[in-house]
Design a protein around this motif. Structure first.
Motif, PDB file in Angstrom:
ATOM      1  N   LEU A 104       0.848  -1.191   0.000  1.00 37.79           N
ATOM      2  CA  LEU A 104       0.000   0.000   0.000  1.00 37.79           C
ATOM      3  C   LEU A 104       0.881   1.238   0.000  1.00 37.79           C
ATOM      4  O   LEU A 104       1.898   1.288   0.693  1.00 37.79           O
ATOM      5  N   CYS A 105       0.467   2.241  -0.782  1.00 39.34           N
ATOM      6  CA  CYS A 105       1.167   3.524  -0.803  1.00 39.34           C
ATOM      7  C   CYS A 105       0.195   4.627  -0.416  1.00 39.34           C
ATOM      8  O   CYS A 105      -0.887   4.745  -1.009  1.00 39.34           O
ATOM      9  N   TYR A 106       0.570   5.425   0.578  1.00 40.89           N
ATOM     10  CA  TYR A 106      -0.202   6.613   0.933  1.00 40.89           C
ATOM     11  C   TYR A 106       0.345   7.786   0.125  1.00 40.89           C
ATOM     12  O   TYR A 106       1.557   8.021   0.104  1.00 40.89           O
ATOM     13  N   ASP A 163       0.026  -2.026  -6.216  1.00 36.04           N
ATOM     14  CA  ASP A 163      -1.140  -1.667  -7.026  1.00 36.04           C
ATOM     15  C   ASP A 163      -2.170  -0.900  -6.206  1.00 36.04           C
ATOM     16  O   ASP A 163      -3.236  -0.548  -6.723  1.00 36.04           O
ATOM     17  N   ASN A 164      -1.861  -0.646  -4.929  1.00 38.03           N
ATOM     18  CA  ASN A 164      -2.848  -0.058  -4.025  1.00 38.03           C
ATOM     19  C   ASN A 164      -2.386   1.316  -3.547  1.00 38.03           C
ATOM     20  O   ASN A 164      -1.289   1.454  -2.992  1.00 38.03           O
ATOM     21  N   VAL A 165      -3.230   2.327  -3.742  1.00 33.06           N
ATOM     22  CA  VAL A 165      -2.918   3.701  -3.348  1.00 33.06           C
ATOM     23  C   VAL A 165      -4.074   4.261  -2.531  1.00 33.06           C
ATOM     24  O   VAL A 165      -5.247   4.106  -2.915  1.00 33.06           O
ATOM     25  N   THR A 166      -3.734   4.898  -1.415  1.00 31.78           N
ATOM     26  CA  THR A 166      -4.729   5.640  -0.641  1.00 31.78           C
ATOM     27  C   THR A 166      -4.314   7.101  -0.628  1.00 31.78           C
ATOM     28  O   THR A 166      -3.225   7.442  -0.169  1.00 31.78           O
ATOM     29  N   VAL A 167      -5.177   7.961  -1.165  1.00 28.30           N
ATOM     30  CA  VAL A 167      -4.886   9.389  -1.246  1.00 28.30           C
ATOM     31  C   VAL A 167      -5.427  10.058   0.007  1.00 28.30           C
ATOM     32  O   VAL A 167      -6.601   9.891   0.360  1.00 28.30           O
ATOM     33  N   LEU A 168      -4.561  10.820   0.684  1.00 26.07           N
ATOM     34  CA  LEU A 168      -4.945  11.517   1.912  1.00 26.07           C
ATOM     35  C   LEU A 168      -5.198  12.981   1.577  1.00 26.07           C
ATOM     36  O   LEU A 168      -4.264  13.737   1.287  1.00 26.07           O
ATOM     37  N   TYR A 169      -6.470  13.388   1.605  1.00 26.56           N
ATOM     38  CA  TYR A 169      -6.868  14.756   1.271  1.00 26.56           C
ATOM     39  C   TYR A 169      -6.999  15.604   2.531  1.00 26.56           C
ATOM     40  O   TYR A 169      -7.405  15.107   3.586  1.00 26.56           O
ATOM     41  N   VAL A 180      -7.608   2.558  -6.008  1.00 25.04           N
ATOM     42  CA  VAL A 180      -7.496   3.861  -5.344  1.00 25.04           C
ATOM     43  C   VAL A 180      -8.555   4.006  -4.258  1.00 25.04           C
ATOM     44  O   VAL A 180      -9.746   3.788  -4.492  1.00 25.04           O
ATOM     45  N   ARG A 181      -8.084   4.390  -3.071  1.00 21.26           N
ATOM     46  CA  ARG A 181      -8.973   4.721  -1.966  1.00 21.26           C
ATOM     47  C   ARG A 181      -8.662   6.144  -1.514  1.00 21.26           C
ATOM     48  O   ARG A 181      -7.609   6.701  -1.841  1.00 21.26           O
ATOM     49  N   VAL A 182      -9.585   6.726  -0.748  1.00 20.49           N
ATOM     50  CA  VAL A 182      -9.477   8.132  -0.354  1.00 20.49           C
ATOM     51  C   VAL A 182      -9.777   8.262   1.131  1.00 20.49           C
ATOM     52  O   VAL A 182     -10.658   7.573   1.661  1.00 20.49           O
ATOM     53  N   VAL A 183      -9.018   9.141   1.792  1.00 18.48           N
ATOM     54  CA  VAL A 183      -9.326   9.527   3.173  1.00 18.48           C
ATOM     55  C   VAL A 183      -9.443  11.043   3.196  1.00 18.48           C
ATOM     56  O   VAL A 183      -8.534  11.752   2.745  1.00 18.48           O
ATOM     57  N   LEU A 184     -10.558  11.546   3.712  1.00 20.14           N
ATOM     58  CA  LEU A 184     -10.803  12.980   3.790  1.00 20.14           C
ATOM     59  C   LEU A 184     -10.692  13.424   5.247  1.00 20.14           C
ATOM     60  O   LEU A 184     -11.366  12.874   6.127  1.00 20.14           O
ATOM     61  N   PHE A 185      -9.836  14.420   5.499  1.00 21.62           N
ATOM     62  CA  PHE A 185      -9.653  14.912   6.866  1.00 21.62           C
ATOM     63  C   PHE A 185     -10.629  16.046   7.157  1.00 21.62           C
ATOM     64  O   PHE A 185     -11.174  16.668   6.232  1.00 21.62           O
ATOM     65  N   PRO A 186     -10.874  16.332   8.438  1.00 18.52           N
ATOM     66  CA  PRO A 186     -11.789  17.420   8.798  1.00 18.52           C
ATOM     67  C   PRO A 186     -11.363  18.739   8.166  1.00 18.52           C
ATOM     68  O   PRO A 186     -10.172  18.970   7.930  1.00 18.52           O
ATOM     69  N   ASP A 187     -12.341  19.593   7.906  1.00 13.85           N
ATOM     70  CA  ASP A 187     -12.070  20.871   7.262  1.00 13.85           C
ATOM     71  C   ASP A 187     -11.040  21.663   8.074  1.00 13.85           C
ATOM     72  O   ASP A 187     -11.148  21.790   9.292  1.00 13.85           O
TER      73      ASP A 187
END
Length: 691
Positions: free
Chosen positions: A270-272, A312-318, A342-349
């Motif tokens: 996995l790659c962040y 082959d696995n990426v998680t994008v940290l927004y 591709v997966r996504v993690v969204l942090f608080p505003d």
């Protein structure tokens, strides 16, 4: 630069493990005797890059790249032969004695790329020393990094530094150390001062002044450029300043932190992916070491290929910035198109990965990432559906946006699942979504790219489950090496003509088409291949393959110039008591011979492990080496006999021959015909006539 002694070169070749070296760049999976991966030299969806560890060679059956362990380092790093040798020597702790001290003048005479690497590495050490050993560096630079929560261990791991707030500190120090001004300019460390008309005034100054320095490494750990953050409160000054493009630094092909993260990415599978330098540093310090950054640039295909070497696995940290998320969606589509999950993690505003991990701590951050991670298509669908919920026109546009992302996914089964999810999220019938998806693929804009095949119609509730063959037809994909050989064994075919062409490798050039490999050349290639691959092995007790082939074919010279040269070299070495050694031949001075050896040493197919699982013994070529040698010798001799027979027929058509000459030619023709039949019997190729 001092020459590397031959005995040290031999030691490097014998010590360097090609599996280990290649494995630093691509994840290898064993299949039979060889290891396979997607090629690091060109973009592909299924593995065609093979490594034969027993023979010390790699070969890509797609783009044709091949060679030994040193060639691989040269190809992957774009380095020179001595530079690749030195890199491998360093990796395996082999000391290279310097015959003489390198003077500053000799160092400056190295080629352009080498000199730029040298000056960049020197600048990294200079900035690092200023950070930790000067009053300004400790008070300003180190103080800032400590304020951001970074400890000394992280600072040293990433070799962070500081540039003094002076116009020419680096310039003066570099000149004092003997570095040439032109390389300081080529790497962007020093800048020309220009007048109001844009003319060079002849004066130079440091590009980076009063900034915290973030060295940018390539995948092998060499410094190729710098990112720099100002600590001044000046709205007119860019907060971050990066090195310009150079011969060694192409920002579209570099990911910040990949050198430090690559082993962890491979082990975690996995790659962040984050945006900034400090995001990488804070997460790495917090125990999340499989993290890289695009360093503020839009994600590129080159960067995606770098990630795919390791996982082959990426998680994008927004971060929580909505505008930033919308701007990043195109980059995510590129990830999908590259075949990544591709997966996504969204942090608080208001938070980004760096600020959030400092706010909540390492463990709570890790828990948050795990619990909030969601598939990108689902994330995008929810995001645009929420924005368009009250506007029918905007809702239709939002659906098309999602379908454009789904069209980037190369896996047919995943596309089908995503289309079903989209229908549920937007509250539409699945058939309506699929119809719109197929319209999108047929549009002129879609035709410009390599769009996947149309989506299959959804099955009726009473339909039977699709068979594996039906699924394969609906979602064509390249076969794995294991599947290819099994299908070949049972005479099956697969895929379209286009896929078949891809499996066959690159299209040959005009010269190759004009002069295809004839039967004689193939026969010569077969005996030469056995000689270099199995020369030291015994066909009989006390008789090596080399001895057997060279003695049996003593009076049969090879006709192909390249083959004849290599055969003669092996024969000369044998007469001096040396048997062919593939690992030594691998660094032959002739590139054509090195390429030929790589072709000999790597095979497109391995036996399926299913044979071993079912305890079915399949003998290898080495198990039947006597038979392989005999057949190769017989085929070559038979080819020569047939060519001579053809020459006899040509002679018999010559009207200038007298009766005695014609009789002699005819007798020779009859002898050759009889000999050809005997060779055919020995080879088992005689076909019985119908009585």
């Amino acid at each position: 630069m001092a020459r590397i002694p031959k005995e040290i070169i031999d030691q490097i070749y014998h010590t360097a493990d090609i599996l280990e070296v290649v494995g630093d760049y691509v994840p290898l999976k064993r299949n039979g005797q060889n290891y396979w991966a997607c090629c690091p030299f060109h973009n592909e969806k299924s593995p065609s890059f093979s490594v034969a560890p027993a023979k010390g060679f790699y070969k890509c059956f797609g783009c044709g790249k091949s060679g030994n362990v040193v060639n691989f380092v040269m190809d992957i790093e774009g380095s020179s032969y001595p530079e690749a040798l030195r890199a491998l020597a360093k990796k395996y702790g082999i000391d290279i004695p310097e015959v003489e001290e390198r003077t500053p003048e000799e160092q400056l005479r190295q080629n352009e790329r080498d000199s730029q690497y040298i000056v960049s590495n020197w600048a990294k050490d200079h900035y690092h020393g200023l950070l930790l050993k000067t009053e300004e560096g400790m008070g300003v630079g180190y103080g800032y990094l400590r304020e951001r929560g970074l400890n000394l261990g992280t600072i040293q791991t990433f070799e962070l530094g500081y540039s003094l707030d002076q116009w020419d500190d680096l310039l003066k120090s570099a000149e004092k150390a003997g570095h040439q001004l032109k390389y300081l300019e080529k790497t962007g460390l020093v800048v020309q001062r220009q007048d109001d008309q844009g003319q060079d005034t002849g004066r130079r100054y440091d590009r980076f002044r009063g900034r915290v320095m973030f060295p940018i490494h390539n995948v092998s750990g060499r410094v190729v450029g710098f990112g720099a953050r100002t600590l001044k409160r000046d709205d007119k000054m860019a907060k971050y300043l990066n090195s310009p493009e150079s011969e060694i630094y192409h920002k579209s092909d570099v990911l910040y932190g990949l050198f430090q993260a690559r082993q962890s990415i491979r082990s975690e599978e996995l790659c962040y992916l984050v945006e900034g330098y400090l995001d990488v540093l804070s997460l790495h310090q917090g125990g999340i070491k499989n993290v890289v950054a695009s360093s503020g640039t839009s994600l590129t295909e080159g960067q995606i290929r770098l990630i795919k070497r390791y996982t082959d696995n990426v998680t994008v940290l927004y971060d929580g910035d909505a505008a930033g998320i919308k701007a990043s969606l195109r980059g995510i589509d590129l990830l999908l198109e590259g075949g990544l999950n591709v997966r996504v993690v969204l942090f608080p505003d208001g938070d980004d990965p760096d600020s959030y991990i400092r706010k909540v701590g390492d463990q709570r951050f890790a828990d948050y990432v795990e619990s909030q991670s969601q598939d990108f298509i689902a994330f995008k669908t929810t995001l645009v559906a929420r924005e368009a919920s009250a506007d029918p026109i905007r809702k239709a546009e939002a659906i098309r946006e999602v379908l454009q992302s789904i069209a980037k996914v190369p896996d047919g089964l995943k596309r089908q699942v995503f289309l079903q999810q989209t229908a549920v999220t937007f509250g539409f019938d699945e058939q309506v979504i699929i119809t719109e998806y197929n319209k999108l693929l047929k549009s002129p804009a879609a035709g410009k790219s390599s769009a996947p095949p149309p989506a299959p119609r959804p099955a009726a509730p009473s339909a039977q489950p699709a068979s594996p063959s039906a699924l394969a037809a609906a979602n064509p994909r390249p076969l794995t090496p294991e599947e290819e050989i099994e299908m070949a064994m049972y005479g099956a075919t697969h895929g379209s003509e286009e896929e078949a062409a891809q499996l066959a490798g690159p299209e040959p050039g005009l010269a190759e088409l004009a002069a295809p490999l004839d039967v004689l050349t193939q026969c010569e290639q077969a005996v030469l291949r056995l000689l270099v691959l199995y020369g030291p092995h015994e066909v009989q007790e006390g008789v090596s393959v080399a001895h057997y082939l060279l003695s049996q074919l003593e009076g049969t010279p090879l006709q192909h110039p390249l083959y004849a040269r290599l055969w003669a070299e092996c024969r000369e070495a044998f007469l001096q008591g040396q048997l062919p050694d593939l690992r030594l031949l691998a660094h032959h001075e002739d590139a054509a011979i090195r390429s030929l050896l790589a072709d000999f040493a790597t095979e497109r197919y391995d036996l399926s492990p299913n044979w071993r699982i079912k305890d079915i013994y399949v003998p290898t070529e080495l198990n039947l080496i006597q038979l392989a040698c005999d057949n190769a010798i017989l085929r070559l001799n038979k080819c020569h006999v047939q060519r001579e027979r053809q020459q006899c027929l040509t002679q018999l058509q010559d009207s200038h021959l007298d009766s005695n000459e014609q009789l002699n030619v005819l007798l020779r023709y009859n002898e050759l015909t009889k000999l050809d039949g005997q060779l055919a019997q020995l080879l088992g190729t005689v076909v019985a006539r119908n009585s």
